[in-house]
Design an enzyme around this catalytic site. Structure first.
Site, PDB file in Angstrom:
ATOM      1  CD  GLU A 312     -32.771 111.506  54.914  1.00  0.00           C
ATOM      2  OE1 GLU A 312     -31.549 111.755  54.996  1.00  0.00           O
ATOM      3  OE2 GLU A 312     -33.265 110.906  53.944  1.00  0.00           O
ATOM      4  N   GLY A 313     -33.357 115.510  59.266  1.00  0.00           N
ATOM      5  CA  GLY A 313     -32.513 116.386  60.070  1.00  0.00           C
ATOM      6  C   GLY A 313     -31.461 117.102  59.247  1.00  0.00           C
TER       7      GLY A 313
END
Length: 345
Positions: A312-313
Site C-alpha cells: 500500500e506504500g
C-alpha cells in the site's frame, strides 16, 4: 512504448553540497544516513537548500489471473474490498497518510469489479485483471503500453499540483507471485528464493505457489527481453507503477520506494532506464521472503526494517520523517563559521 528523458543529476553541485554538509555544526559524518540523504536530495533538486512539497502516495490496484491457481491465501475479491476500506479511511495506509501529511490517490488499473468511481477512485482500468500467465502472457503489448502511459499521467497530475516527493503502493491479490517472477527474471536469483508467504501462506502453500510459478517459467516462450518479461508476468498495477516511477524521475521528483512489490517495479524500471535509481530512496526492508535479496542485488540501503509486509506504500510513508529530517538538517543547522564554533573533526 512511451519514451522518457531521464538524466542522472548533474555532478557539478556535489562538491558544494558536500562542503555544506561537512561544515554544519557536528563532527563530519556524525549524522550518518541523514547526510547521505541530504546529499542525494540536493543532487536531485540541484540546490543547496532542497524542499519537500505536497507529498503524495498513489495506490495502483488490479487483479491477477494467476490467483486462479491457488497461489494466494486471500481470494481476489479482497482487492476491491480493500479499496473500499481505503475510501473510508480505515486502512493502514490511511492513518500513515494522515500522520505524515500525504495526500492519497487510488487508481484502478484493472480490478475485476465495478468500482464506485464517483467516490474518488481514478478510473484507468485497462482490463478486468490480467490473464493467467501459467498459460499465456498476462497482458498484450498494447495493454502494457497503456499501463505505462496511465502511470505516467498520474504522476504528471501530482507534479502539476506541486508535488516533488512521491511514493507508490499497490493493491492486488496475487502480486507477490508476479513480483517473484520479475525478480528471478531480472536478477537470476533462483525462483525458490524469490517466493514467499505473500498474505500469509503456510509452508505447504508456499511450496504450491513455487511449483505453479516454476511451471509458468518453464512454459514461457517469449524473447527474454525486459519488456517481454514485464508484460508476460506483470500485474497491470505493477506496470502502471513502472510508468509512474519513470515519469517521476523525468520530472526530477524524489521517489520513496515501498516494499517487495514496489522494489521489483523499480528494478524493472531500472532495466529500461538505469538512471531512475538516482531518484529512488528505499523506504524499508520488508518481511516478505526475497525482499532483502533483491535489495542486496541492487546495492540498495533501506532506511527501516520493521518487519512490514502490508504494501500500500506503508513502509515508504513510514520512512518519510527520516527523509524530512535530512532536508531539515541541511536547511536548519548552523555552520561552524556563522556559529563561531571551532571545527571539531
Amino acid at each position: 512504448m512511451k519514451g522518457f528523458t531521464i538524466v542522472t543529476p548533474d555532478e557539478n553541485i556535489r562538491e558544494a553540497l558536500t562542503d555544506k554538509i561537512n561544515n554544519l555544526t557536528k563532527p563530519k559524518g556524525s549524522l550518518g544516513t541523514l547526510e547521505e540523504l541530504a546529499l542525494q536530495i540536493g543532487m536531485i533538486q540541484q540546490t543547496l537548500s532542497p524542499t519537500l512539497q505536497h507529498p503524495q502516495n498513489i495506490i495502483f490496484a488490479a487483479d491477477h489471473g494467476i490467483v486462479d491457481e491457488g497461489v494466494s491465501l486471500s481470494p481476489k475479491e479482497v482487492t476491491w474490498q480493500q479499496l473500499s476500506n481505503f475510501l473510508h479511511g480505515g486502512a493502514g495506509v490511511n492513518f500513515l497518510c494522515r500522520q505524515h501529511g500525504f495526500e492519497l490517490k487510488i487508481v484502478d488499473a484493472g480490478v475485476d469489479y465495478e468500482l464506485p468511481y464517483e467516490q474518488g477512485i481514478i478510473n484507468k482500468k485497462v482490463r478486468k485483471g490480467t490473464r493467467n500467465y501459467l498459460h499465456e502472457a498476462a497482458m498484450t503489448e498494447e495493454e502494457m503500453e497503456r499501463c505505462i502511459e496511465y502511470g505516467a499521467e498520474a504522476v504528471r497530475n501530482c507534479h502539476a499540483e506541486g508535488t516533488n516527493v512521491i511514493s507508490f503502493g499497490e493493491m492486488g491479490i496475487g502480486n507477490t507471485s508476479s513480483s517473484s517472477m520479475w525478480m528471478t527474471c531480472f536478477t537470476d536469483i533462483p525462483l525458490e528464493a524469490c517466493v514467499g508467504a505473500g498474505s500469509g501462506l503456510n509452508h505447504a502453500g508456499i511450496r504450491h505457489k513455487y511449483e505453479v510459478l516454476k511451471q509458468a517459467l518453464e512454459n514461457y516462450r517469449g524473447d527474454g527481453s525486459t519488456l517481454d518479461y514485464i508484460r508476460y508476468f506483470g500485474g497491470l498495477e505493477m506496470v502502471m507503477a513502472i510508468g509512474a516511477m519513470l515519469q517521476a524521475a523525468e520530472l526530477k521528483m524524489v521517489i520513496l520506494v515501498d516494499g517487495f512489490i514496489m522494489t521489483n517495479c523499480i528494478l524493472a524500471a531500472s532495466k529500461l532506464y538505469p538512471q531512475v535509481l538516482a531518484y529512488a530512496i528505499f523506504g524499508h526492508q520488508g518481511d516478505e521472503t526475497g525482499h532483502k535479496l533483491i535489495l542486496d542485488s541492487m546495492h540498495a540501503k533501506p532506511l527501516l526494517n520493521l518487519g512490514l509486509r502490508l504494501g500500500e506504500g506503508t513502509g515508504a510513508i513510514c520512512s518519510y520523517p527520516i527523509v524530512d529530517s535530512a532536508v531539515r538538517m541541511l536547511n536548519e543547522m548552523d555552520n561552524f563559521a556563522h556559529a563561531s564554533i571551532t571545527k571539531y573533526f
